[in-house]
Design a protein around this motif. Structure first.
Motif, PDB file in Angstrom:
ATOM      1  N   PHE A 133       0.755  -1.155   0.123  1.00 38.12           N
ATOM      2  CA  PHE A 133       0.039  -0.103  -0.042  1.00 38.12           C
ATOM      3  C   PHE A 133       0.619   1.293   0.038  1.00 38.12           C
ATOM      4  O   PHE A 133       0.250   2.427  -0.289  1.00 38.12           O
ATOM      5  N   ILE A 134       2.139   1.243   0.243  1.00 36.99           N
ATOM      6  CA  ILE A 134       2.962   2.160   0.388  1.00 36.99           C
ATOM      7  C   ILE A 134       3.987   2.196  -1.182  1.00 36.99           C
ATOM      8  O   ILE A 134       3.765   3.673  -1.450  1.00 36.99           O
ATOM      9  N   ASP A 135       4.337   1.613  -1.559  1.00 37.32           N
ATOM     10  CA  ASP A 135       5.253   1.732  -2.833  1.00 37.32           C
ATOM     11  C   ASP A 135       4.184   1.637  -4.008  1.00 37.32           C
ATOM     12  O   ASP A 135       4.811   2.345  -5.144  1.00 37.32           O
ATOM     13  N   LYS A 136       3.120   1.106  -3.868  1.00 39.81           N
ATOM     14  CA  LYS A 136       2.151   0.638  -5.056  1.00 39.81           C
ATOM     15  C   LYS A 136       3.013   0.774  -6.391  1.00 39.81           C
ATOM     16  O   LYS A 136       2.621   1.225  -7.313  1.00 39.81           O
ATOM     17  N   SER A 137       4.131  -0.276  -6.241  1.00 40.86           N
ATOM     18  CA  SER A 137       4.500  -0.506  -7.684  1.00 40.86           C
ATOM     19  C   SER A 137       3.537  -1.356  -8.499  1.00 40.86           C
ATOM     20  O   SER A 137       3.895  -1.429  -9.954  1.00 40.86           O
ATOM     21  N   GLU A 138       2.778  -2.092  -8.126  1.00 46.27           N
ATOM     22  CA  GLU A 138       1.645  -2.754  -8.824  1.00 46.27           C
ATOM     23  C   GLU A 138       0.221  -2.262  -8.128  1.00 46.27           C
ATOM     24  O   GLU A 138       0.122  -2.090  -7.210  1.00 46.27           O
ATOM     25  N   PRO A 139      -0.753  -2.417  -9.116  1.00 51.47           N
ATOM     26  CA  PRO A 139      -2.095  -2.069  -8.712  1.00 51.47           C
ATOM     27  C   PRO A 139      -2.685  -3.133  -7.399  1.00 51.47           C
ATOM     28  O   PRO A 139      -2.110  -4.306  -7.455  1.00 51.47           O
ATOM     29  N   VAL A 140      -3.308  -2.652  -6.548  1.00 52.06           N
ATOM     30  CA  VAL A 140      -3.759  -3.403  -5.214  1.00 52.06           C
ATOM     31  C   VAL A 140      -5.364  -3.643  -5.469  1.00 52.06           C
ATOM     32  O   VAL A 140      -6.148  -2.760  -5.385  1.00 52.06           O
ATOM     33  N   ILE A 141      -5.725  -4.741  -5.007  1.00 53.85           N
ATOM     34  CA  ILE A 141      -6.927  -5.079  -4.959  1.00 53.85           C
ATOM     35  C   ILE A 141      -7.339  -5.337  -3.621  1.00 53.85           C
ATOM     36  O   ILE A 141      -6.443  -6.204  -3.066  1.00 53.85           O
ATOM     37  N   VAL A 142      -8.569  -5.139  -2.925  1.00 55.40           N
ATOM     38  CA  VAL A 142      -8.852  -5.434  -1.614  1.00 55.40           C
ATOM     39  C   VAL A 142     -10.100  -6.155  -1.813  1.00 55.40           C
ATOM     40  O   VAL A 142     -10.892  -5.748  -2.543  1.00 55.40           O
ATOM     41  N   ALA A 143     -10.342  -6.904  -0.414  1.00 52.10           N
ATOM     42  CA  ALA A 143     -11.555  -7.439  -0.158  1.00 52.10           C
ATOM     43  C   ALA A 143     -11.859  -7.575   1.282  1.00 52.10           C
ATOM     44  O   ALA A 143     -10.649  -7.602   2.023  1.00 52.10           O
ATOM     45  N   ALA A 144     -12.809  -7.576   1.993  1.00 54.36           N
ATOM     46  CA  ALA A 144     -13.003  -7.657   3.337  1.00 54.36           C
ATOM     47  C   ALA A 144     -14.008  -8.459   3.882  1.00 54.36           C
ATOM     48  O   ALA A 144     -15.256  -8.318   3.122  1.00 54.36           O
ATOM     49  N   GLY A 145     -14.233  -9.277   4.893  1.00 49.72           N
ATOM     50  CA  GLY A 145     -15.262  -9.950   5.313  1.00 49.72           C
ATOM     51  C   GLY A 145     -14.923 -10.913   6.091  1.00 49.72           C
ATOM     52  O   GLY A 145     -13.522 -11.404   6.367  1.00 49.72           O
ATOM     53  N   ARG A 146     -15.788 -11.427   6.761  1.00 49.47           N
ATOM     54  CA  ARG A 146     -15.669 -13.007   7.472  1.00 49.47           C
ATOM     55  C   ARG A 146     -15.118 -13.968   6.667  1.00 49.47           C
ATOM     56  O   ARG A 146     -16.025 -14.188   5.525  1.00 49.47           O
ATOM     57  N   LEU A 147     -14.040 -14.784   6.991  1.00 47.76           N
ATOM     58  CA  LEU A 147     -13.386 -15.753   6.084  1.00 47.76           C
ATOM     59  C   LEU A 147     -14.579 -16.950   6.135  1.00 47.76           C
ATOM     60  O   LEU A 147     -14.228 -17.858   6.978  1.00 47.76           O
ATOM     61  N   ALA A 148     -15.740 -16.884   5.608  1.00 49.46           N
ATOM     62  CA  ALA A 148     -16.595 -18.267   5.643  1.00 49.46           C
ATOM     63  C   ALA A 148     -17.163 -18.273   4.236  1.00 49.46           C
ATOM     64  O   ALA A 148     -17.295 -17.486   3.336  1.00 49.46           O
ATOM     65  N   PRO A 149     -17.762 -19.607   4.111  1.00 50.47           N
ATOM     66  CA  PRO A 149     -18.014 -19.712   2.697  1.00 50.47           C
ATOM     67  C   PRO A 149     -18.977 -18.961   2.074  1.00 50.47           C
ATOM     68  O   PRO A 149     -18.888 -18.772   0.646  1.00 50.47           O
ATOM     69  N   TRP A 150     -19.951 -18.358   2.636  1.00 46.10           N
ATOM     70  CA  TRP A 150     -20.992 -17.588   1.592  1.00 46.10           C
ATOM     71  C   TRP A 150     -20.202 -16.120   1.224  1.00 46.10           C
ATOM     72  O   TRP A 150     -20.875 -15.386   0.410  1.00 46.10           O
TER      73      TRP A 150
END
Length: 374
Positions: A193-210
């Motif tokens: 997130f600091i050097d950003k030499s490559e695009p960054v994709i993010v996701a967030a949530g409970r690590l659960a099947p749904w």
């Protein structure tokens, strides 16, 4: 000149975790307090591992009840003693308990109950099952509610099916507020997130099947055939070990990270390029709107309910089929090549601002918002 009417407002939420419902209720309580109202925030249970967010000018009442049903007697006592003008409850189990407490206490307070997940996951027609019993209890106390709301228009239609033309209406959550916008500016760690030499994709949530994170990781594997990008997933849950194993098997350790739980994901979102919601089902995904507020171009599965409504088909982002990693990879590539402008993102989230949501709540409760707001 209109005189401001200060009201006693109670916001109720069950267990506190870093999840959509309790965080939305905290924003809600803060927003009312910012407008000069006297606000109590009742929380059923706060697990010791969590640091409860700052709620200046809001009185926090921790009932220390891990089970929602254990909140019934304390709520009865609260209503008798404090006599709030309005109670805002969220989640169907708690809504049922809140309505019973209101009836048993003889309280005349206005009650607004918000449903946050699809009723098909909450209620059942299987006789004497827990979800069937909950349905009968809700049907019994539903008339006491002054307003029944859902957080998406599609969910309103689902409730009308389950409860035979129920009176539910759509009122969104507050997502865009001053507190959240300040959190976007906090410093971050993590070189990606600091050097950003490559695009960054993010996701967030409970690590659960749904939540569909397996599909997302497979989509990143597909994406690596045509370009380099990095994925960071925020959150914890029962699938963490399985997802980490999959990352290793696909030889993605250098481009995919499971970042774990963080108190403030917004500061990372504001430094990322694309946010992906890979869920199979949602109520209305607050985290999708948060990411858009932070400037991320959104890619989302077209799951029930909410994403299509938020993105207005493909106007404000990229919708992809559920459980289709190849299509998800194509959606991510489009988002990287043609990001959504900040102007369009700001337009998309305007309905989720403090003023818009509070005014809508007052409207459906029959309260003159010009008299109830400073």
């Amino acid at each position: 000149m209109i005189n401001f009417k200060k009201m006693k407002i109670c916001v109720v939420t069950p267990n506190f975790t870093i999840a959509g419902v309790p965080l939305a209720q905290i924003r809600f309580a803060r927003a009312f307090a910012n407008k000069g109202h006297d606000v109590d925030l009742i929380v059923g249970y706060i697990a010791p591992k969590y640091n409860f967010p700052d709620v200046n000018n809001v009185r926090l009442i921790h009932l220390n009840r891990q089970q929602v049903r254990g909140m019934l007697l304390p709520l009865i006592g609260y209503l008798k003693k404090n006599k709030p003008d309005i109670v805002f409850s969220a989640e169907d189990h708690l809504n049922t308990i809140t309505l019973f407490a209101t009836i048993f206490s003889g309280s005349k307070t206005k009650i607004s109950c918000s449903s946050r997940v699809t009723p098909f996951d909450t209620y059942s027609n299987i006789l004497f099952s827990k979800r069937w019993i909950l349905k009968q209890l809700m049907r019994m106390v539903m008339p006491r509610a002054n307003v029944l709301t859902c957080v998406s228009k599609d969910m309103v239609e689902q409730y009308k099916t389950v409860f035979n033309s129920s009176p539910h209406v759509c009122v969104y959550n507050i997502v865009v507020d001053q507190h959240s916008q300040k959190k976007m500016q906090e410093p971050v760690d993590g070189n990606w997130f600091i050097d950003k030499s490559e695009p960054v994709i993010v996701a967030a949530g409970r690590l659960a099947p749904w939540k569909g994170f397996t599909d997302l990781i497979l989509a990143i594997k597909e994406l690596t055939k045509s370009r380099v990008a990095r994925l960071v997933i925020f959150g914890d849950g029962p699938m963490r070990g399985e997802l980490q194993t999959l990352i290793g098997e696909l030889e993605l350790n250098s481009v995919v990270k499971l970042f774990g739980y963080v108190e403030n994901p917004l500061k990372y979102f504001s430094r990322a390029d694309v946010f992906v919601l890979s869920s199979y089902v949602e109520g209305l995904p607050n985290v999708l709107i948060e990411a858009m507020m932070c400037g991320c171009t959104p890619v989302s599965t077209d799951c029930p309910t909410g994403p299509r409504e938020v993105l207005q088909d493909d106007k404000y982002g990229y919708l992809v089929p559920v459980n289709d990693p190849v299509a998800m990879a194509a959606g991510i590539e489009k988002a990287l090549e043609s990001p959504i402008s900040k102007t369009l993102l700001k337009e998309a989230i305007s309905s989720f601002s403090e003023d818009a949501v509070i005014n809508r709540h007052f409207e459906v409760l029959g309260i003159n918002s010009s008299e109830a707001n400073t």
